[in-house]
Design a protein around this motif. Structure first.
Motif, short mmCIF file in Angstrom:
data_model
loop_
_atom_site.label_atom_id
_atom_site.label_comp_id
_atom_site.label_asym_id
_atom_site.label_seq_id
_atom_site.Cartn_x
_atom_site.Cartn_y
_atom_site.Cartn_z
N VAL A 66 70.88 -11.46 -75.82
CA VAL A 66 69.96 -12.58 -76.06
C VAL A 66 69.18 -12.37 -77.36
CG1 VAL A 66 67.92 -13.79 -75.20
CG2 VAL A 66 69.73 -13.10 -73.61
N GLY A 67 68.68 -11.16 -77.56
CA GLY A 67 67.71 -10.90 -78.62
C GLY A 67 68.30 -10.87 -80.02
N MET A 81 71.70 -6.93 -71.78
CA MET A 81 71.34 -8.36 -71.71
C MET A 81 70.36 -8.71 -72.83
SD MET A 81 72.65 -10.52 -69.81
CE MET A 81 71.42 -11.82 -69.92
N MET A 99 69.15 -14.34 -81.25
CA MET A 99 67.87 -15.03 -81.44
C MET A 99 67.18 -14.55 -82.71
SD MET A 99 65.60 -15.46 -78.00
CE MET A 99 63.92 -15.82 -78.44
N LEU A 107 63.19 -6.84 -75.01
CA LEU A 107 63.45 -7.99 -75.88
C LEU A 107 62.64 -8.06 -77.19
CD1 LEU A 107 65.38 -10.39 -75.83
CD2 LEU A 107 63.57 -11.74 -74.75
#
Ligand SMILES: Nc1ncnc2c1ncn2[C@@H]1O[C@H](COP(=O)(O)OP(=O)(O)O)[C@@H](O)[C@H]1O
Ligand SMILES: [Mg+2]
Lengths: 276, 270
Positions: free
Chosen positions: A97-98, A93, A101, A154
Motif C-alpha cells: 500500500v505504502g 501489506m 502511495m 505505513l
C-alpha cells in the motif's frame, strides 16, 4: 581454473553485508563483549538482584527450557514464528500500500495534498491508544493485531518514498521524456530504481518501528507470540523469560534487517558501486 | 553509414524570434529575448557565452523541454513544443542511469522508439563498439571515468538516430587532456553521421576548434551578439589549434566575450 575460483570467492564476498567486512565491525563486537562481561560480573558478584537481572546462564537455561518444553503451551519456535509471521504479513501489506502511495504522493502535488492528512493525523498517536479503538472496530482477534502493526509500518514507508521520489535528479526524468517514454516506462525505469535505495532505507526504519509496537499488539487475546510471552512472563516476574524473549526478539529483528539489505543488494546491484 | 542518405537533408533548426522567461520571486525574468537563427542540416554550431547568459535555456528550448514565451522553434518545418526522439541530448554529466548497465543505458532509447529492423540490443552493441567501450558493456556507470561516461552519454543520444544532436557543456567537467580527445572523437562521429550538432560551451578554444559557426551570446537578457563563421579547414586536429587563423578567431571571441562578462558583472553588482 584457479582464477575462476578466486572470482567466485569474491562474488560471494560481495553478498556479505558491507558492515561485516569493515574494521568497525570489530569495534562493535568489542562493545558487545564489554556489555556481556559487565553482565556476568554484576550477576556473579551478587551486585544485581537475581529476581530482576538473572545471569547469562539462567537466560540460556530459560532459552533451552522454552525451546523444548514451551511457555504456556507453545514452544519458543511457535512464539517466534507467530510474531514474525504477524510482523511480516503486516509489513508486506504496508509496503504494497505504502510504496505506490508514496510514489504517487512524491510525483503529484495534488495527491500529496489529498493523502497527507490521512497519515499525518494518526502518526503521532500512541500505539496502545490506537489499539483500543482497533479492538472496538475489528474485535480482539488477529485482524486488530495486524491492523496495528500495519498502521505502525505505513507512515515511515510513505514518508521515505515521498522523499525518495522528490529527490530524483530531474535530469533523469528529462532523459526519459526526451526519448518519448510513456508514464509506465518512466515509473519502472526511472522512478522506482532511482528511489529504490532511499525506499529500502525507509523500509528498514519502518520495520524497526513495527517491532516497537509488537508487544502492544499482542497484549490482548493472544496465546502465542513473542510479544505476548514477554508481557505474560512479566506479570509473573519471570525476568529470565522476559529478558530471553527480548533478546530473541532483537535477534530476529537484526536477522530481518540483514535479510532486507541482502535482498536490496540483489535487486539493486548498482548500489554496490555508488560512491568511491 | 546508411543513415547518411537521408540525414543530410534533415536536421534543419529554425529559431524564429523567440523569448524565454522564467518567473522568479513574482518577477518575469527574460533569460532570452528576441533570438533568431537558422541552423542548417549537418552543420556544427556552437553557442558560446559567459555562464548565465541563457545558453542552456536556448538549448532546452530547441530540445522542447522549455517552451518559449514568444516566437517559435521548428525542426524541419515542424514546430517544436515537446521533446521528441528526432533530437538527442547529451547532458553535462551524471545523467546516465546508475541503475542500468552501460549497454542498458544505450539500448533504453531504441527500446522505446523502435526504428528500422535492428534490435535495441544490436544497436547498443554497435554503438559500444563505435565509442570503443565494448569491454564495459556490463559495467555500471559509476565504475567508469568521467570521460568514459560522457562517451556513453553520446552513444545513448545517437542510438535513436536523431537528426539533431544537442550538447550542453558535455565536456565541462573533464580534465583538459581528456577533453581534447573527446573533442576530436566528437568531430569524427559528426563526420560519420552527417548530423546537425548544437553544442553549448563557455570555453572559447573548444568552440573555435569544433564549430562551423559560433553564435556568440550577450547577457541579460540573452541575445545573439555575433554570428561568427569559423573558416578553419577540416579535418581538424592538433595542428589546427596552432594555426594563425585559429589564434585570430580565438582573439575575436575573447574580446567579444570579455565585453559581455564585464557588462554582466557590472549589472549584477548594481
Ligand atoms: N528554471 C529556472 N527558473 C528561474 N530562472 C532560471 C531558470 N533557468 C535559468 N534561469 C535563469 O536564466 C538565466 C539563464 O540561465 P541559463 O540558460 O542556465 O544560462 P547558461 O546556461 O548560459 O549558464 C540565468 O539568469 C538563470 O538564473
Ligand atoms: Mg548552462
Amino acid at each position: 581454473m584457479k582464477n575462476n575460483q578466486l572470482k567466485n570467492k569474491r562474488n560471494i564476498k560481495r553478498f556479505i553485508p558491507p558492515f561485516m567486512r569493515k574494521k568497525t565491525f570489530a569495534y562493535s563486537m568489542l562493545t558487545v563483549n564489554i556489555l556481556f562481561i559487565t553482565w556476568v560480573v554484576v550477576t556473579e558478584t551478587g551486585l544485581a538482584d537475581e529476581l530482576f537481572l538473572p545471569g547469562p546462564l539462567k537466560i540460556w537455561q530459560s532459552f533451552i527450557e522454552v525451546s523444548t518444553e514451551g511457555y504456556q503451551g507453545n514452544t519458543l519456535f511457535v512464539h517466534v514464528f507467530t510474531s514474525v509471521n504477524r510482523i511480516l504479513a503486516a509489513f508486506i501489506m504496508a509496503c504494497i500500500v505504502g510504496i505506490p502511495m508514496g510514489v504517487l504522493m512524491g510525483a503529484s502535488k495534488i495527491a500529496r495534498a489529498l493523502l497527507n492528512p490521512l497519515i499525518e493525523f494518526y502518526r503521532p498517536l500512541p500505539p496502545l491508544g490506537l489499539y483500543t479503538l482497533l479492538v472496538m472496530w475489528l474485535g480482539i482477534g488477529e485482524e486488530s493485531k495486524l491492523a496495528l502493526l500495519f498502521l505502525a509500518a505505513l507512515p515511515g514507508l510513505i514518508i521515505a518514498t515521498i522523499q525518495a521520489v522528490q529527490n530524483i535528479d530531474p535530469v533523469y526524468l528529462r532523459v526519459a521524456k526526451g526519448l518519448g517514454a510513456s508514464k509506465k516506462t518512466i515509473l519502472f525505469n526511472v522512478y522506482l530504481p532511482a528511489a529504490g535505495p532511499t525506499i529500502l532505507a525507509g523500509m528498514r526504519i519502518s520495520l524497526g518501528f513495527t517491532y516497537t509496537v509488537l508487544v502492544a499488539a499482542e497484549i490482548v487475546a493472544a496465546s502465542a507470540g513473542i510479544g505476548w510471552m514477554i508481557w505474560d512472563a512479566a506479570k509473573f516476574l519471570l525476568s529470565d523469560v522476559v529478558i530471553m524473549g527480548l533478546i530473541v526478539l532483537g535477534l530476529t529483528g537484526i536477522g530481518l534487517d540483514i535479510f532486507m539489505r541482502f535482498i536490496g543488494r540483489i535487486l539493486m546491484p548498482w548500489t554496490r558501486y555508488l560512491g568511491p | 553509414m546508411n543513415q547518411n542518405i537521408f540525414t543530410k537533408t534533415k536536421g534543419k533548426v529554425v529559431i524564429d524570434n523567440i523569448s524565454i522567461s522564467y518567473s522568479s520571486r513574482n518577477e518575469q525574468i527574460y533569460a532570452l529575448k528576441d533570438i533568431s537563427a537558422t541552423i542548417n542540416p549537418g552543420e556544427f554550431v556552437c553557442i558560446l557565452g559567459p555562464s548565465g547568459c541563457g545558453k542552456s535555456s536556448l538549448l532546452n528550448g530547441i530540445a522542447g523541454f522549455v517552451n518559449p514565451s514568444n516566437g517559435k522553434i521548428a525542426l524541419d518545418n515542424k514546430v517544436i513544443n515537446k521533446p521528441s526522439p528526432e533530437m538527442g541530448m547529451v547532458f553535462q554529466q551524471y545523467s546516465l542511469y546508475p541503475w542500468k548497465t552501460v549497454k542498458e543505458n544505450i539500448s533504453f532509447g531504441p527500446s522505446i522508439n523502435k526504428k528500422g529492423n535492428e534490435s535495441p540490443e544490436e544497436i547498443a552493441v554497435k554503438f559500444l563498439d563505435m565509442i570503443g567501450l565494448s569491454k564495459y558493456a556490463n559495467h555500471y556507470p559509476n565504475e567508469l571515468s568521467g570521460g568514459m561516461q560522457q562517451r556513453v552519454g553520446i552513444a545513448r543520444a545517437l542510438a535513436n538516430y536523431p537528426d539533431v544532436l544537442l550538447m550542453d557543456e558535455p565536456f565541462g567537467a573533464l580534465d583538459s587532456q581528456t577533453r581534447i580527445i573527446m573533442q576530436e572523437n566528437l568531430l569524427k562521429i559528426w563526420r560519420e553521421f552527417k548530423i546537425t550538432v548544437v553544442f553549448v560551451t563557455h570555453d572559447i578554444d573548444e568552440a573555435v576548434f569544433l564549430a562551423d559557426r559560433i553564435l556568440l551570446m550577450s547577457t541579460l537578457p540573452g541575445k545573439i551578439k555575433r554570428d561568427l563563421k569559423i573558416d578553419l579547414p577540416r579535418p581538424r586536429d592538433k595542428e589546427t589549434t596552432d594555426s594563425k587563423r585559429f589564434i585570430e578567431l580565438r582573439q575575436i571571441c575573447h574580446s567579444l566575450i570579455r565585453e559581455e562578462s564585464i557588462k554582466a558583472f557590472e549589472k549584477q553588482n548594481q
